[in-house]
Design a protein around this motif. Sequence first.
Motif, short mmCIF file in Angstrom:
data_model
loop_
_atom_site.label_atom_id
_atom_site.label_comp_id
_atom_site.label_asym_id
_atom_site.label_seq_id
_atom_site.Cartn_x
_atom_site.Cartn_y
_atom_site.Cartn_z
N THR B 88 37.74 37.23 48.67
CA THR B 88 38.09 36.03 47.57
C THR B 88 37.52 36.80 46.32
OG1 THR B 88 36.21 35.16 47.52
CG2 THR B 88 38.29 34.11 48.71
N SER B 90 35.76 35.94 44.18
CA SER B 90 34.45 35.62 44.23
C SER B 90 33.83 36.15 45.00
CB SER B 90 34.29 33.90 44.61
OG SER B 90 34.99 33.09 43.71
N GLN B 91 33.91 36.52 46.31
CA GLN B 91 33.19 36.64 47.22
C GLN B 91 32.94 38.62 47.17
OE1 GLN B 91 36.04 35.78 50.39
NE2 GLN B 91 34.37 36.44 51.59
N HIS B 119 37.28 31.43 43.53
CA HIS B 119 37.43 31.34 44.76
C HIS B 119 38.51 30.86 45.75
CE1 HIS B 119 33.80 29.91 43.95
NE2 HIS B 119 33.90 29.16 42.68
N LEU B 120 39.81 30.79 45.25
CA LEU B 120 40.94 31.08 46.52
C LEU B 120 41.40 31.86 46.21
CD1 LEU B 120 41.72 27.09 44.17
CD2 LEU B 120 41.52 27.76 46.49
#
Lengths: 182, 340
Positions: B88, B90-91, B119-120
């Motif tokens: 993602t 975010s990651q 996040h998605l």
Amino acid sequence: MVMRGNTSPHARSRTPCVTGEAVGPGAVPITLEVNGILRALPVCPGATLAEVLRDQLQLTGTKIACDRGACSACTVRLNGTPVCSCMVLAIEVNGAKIDTIEGVAGETLHPVQAAFLEHDAIQCGFCTPGLIMSCVALLESTPHPSEEEVKAALGGHLCRCGTYPHVIAAVLHAAQTSKRRP
Amino acid sequence: MHAFEWMSPQGIESAARAATTTVAAAMVSERGEPDDEAALLKAGGIDLLDLMKEGLLRPRRLINLRDIAGLERIEEVDGGLRIGPNVTLSQLAAHEQVRMRFRALAEAAGTSASPQIRHLATLGGNLLQRPRCWYLRSRAHHCTRKGGDTCFAFDGENQYHAIFDHKGCAIVHPSTCATALVAFDARLEITGPAGTRRGVSVEDFFLLPEADVHRENTLAAGEIVTAIWLPAPPETARSLHVKHCQTESFDWPLADAAVMLEVADGICRKAAIVLGAAAPAPHRARAAEAALTGQRLGEALIRTAARAALQGAAPLSKNGYKLVIFETLVRRALLAAAAS
């Protein structure tokens, strides 16, 4: 060597049809742990998590405004992480832990909810459940955020009444007054 | 949304075999009716659900890629990174190696969309998202990219459109991660239905309208981006990504730029300067790169290079303002990279 950042909120979810067989378009049974309660229910592949929460579980605290992931009114926590529930299909989060606004208060209001009241951080209130979900998640991961960190965490939320300064003040206040978590 | 079937295979090849077409091809038609027999691949699903909710896509079946194990990993290989397409945004933005050694990519990923969407949304999906052109995204406009015969942007509201390479269609590519990846000479691993793999540089993966006006990249039906490779950067490399938006919070940028400089003893050994939201594909500012290469970095040289980044620009009726923004962004990014 495998390195990971923070894990994806999907990490604990598996769709009910990993055998590779096609299912739908009719309803398919799934389970969700919603606010700590295990719920088994049938969902159509085209139903979003927001629609399932509101229409099938009657948890109407979660609001749908833009339905495109652009306003964050529908924010819920998926395995702890705030996400736009309008952009998640319910079928793909089978087995997941979902937290909605209905599960935030215990015997008394959550400190964030109390701070929203105290700081008049609500006008029409439509964006408020989503904002509170983001604020609660922020204070769990960052108990004492700076104003910049609050703004970054709330950057996806639209409030057309313009309550932003009050919301930011409320979160900072809730962070100050809550006990430092271990 | 309309009713559709759902499939969630555990293997890449079975997913690839189940896909009948690409998102881009499913949106091309004679009369503006999307393909209602399509079986389409879905990762994060952010752009896909958006297009479906708008009635621009009407697939019969979605094939979920998120249950395929291993596609959500970031691994260190030969000093570089192999990033799974399901990682993602975010990651990616939080990953220590990405932040330390591929700063421009961490910045591009970390400032895309909103926290809830990051996040998605996946890196693979970010690269494959369709352009934000409001004529492409309007059911009322059967534009060239959807199989019609008109690009409405040329005589219409083109303030967010391309200033380079807009022959036949004036979209800008929406991925800021792509801008950063091109600056790092990143490559994609693409797996087909028979399990065959091909490699392509991110730069060559994206297509200009003159090559094919109906799609933004070379992905064929049944192909899946299975890895994004970042080669090891030299010790002296420094990079950053900058963008300018209409609002302070989340939005696709009016203009963005990624720069990567290799500097030794004050001399620029290599420069990569890539502009996003400037052209239908990430736009490499080669004249600006040439102006810096082999030269001693200084403010005057950087000002010259920033001006050179706009060489060949042909703004439309309402987007001439982008020239000033791009020149400023490139100058600031180069000054910051040179000073870091």
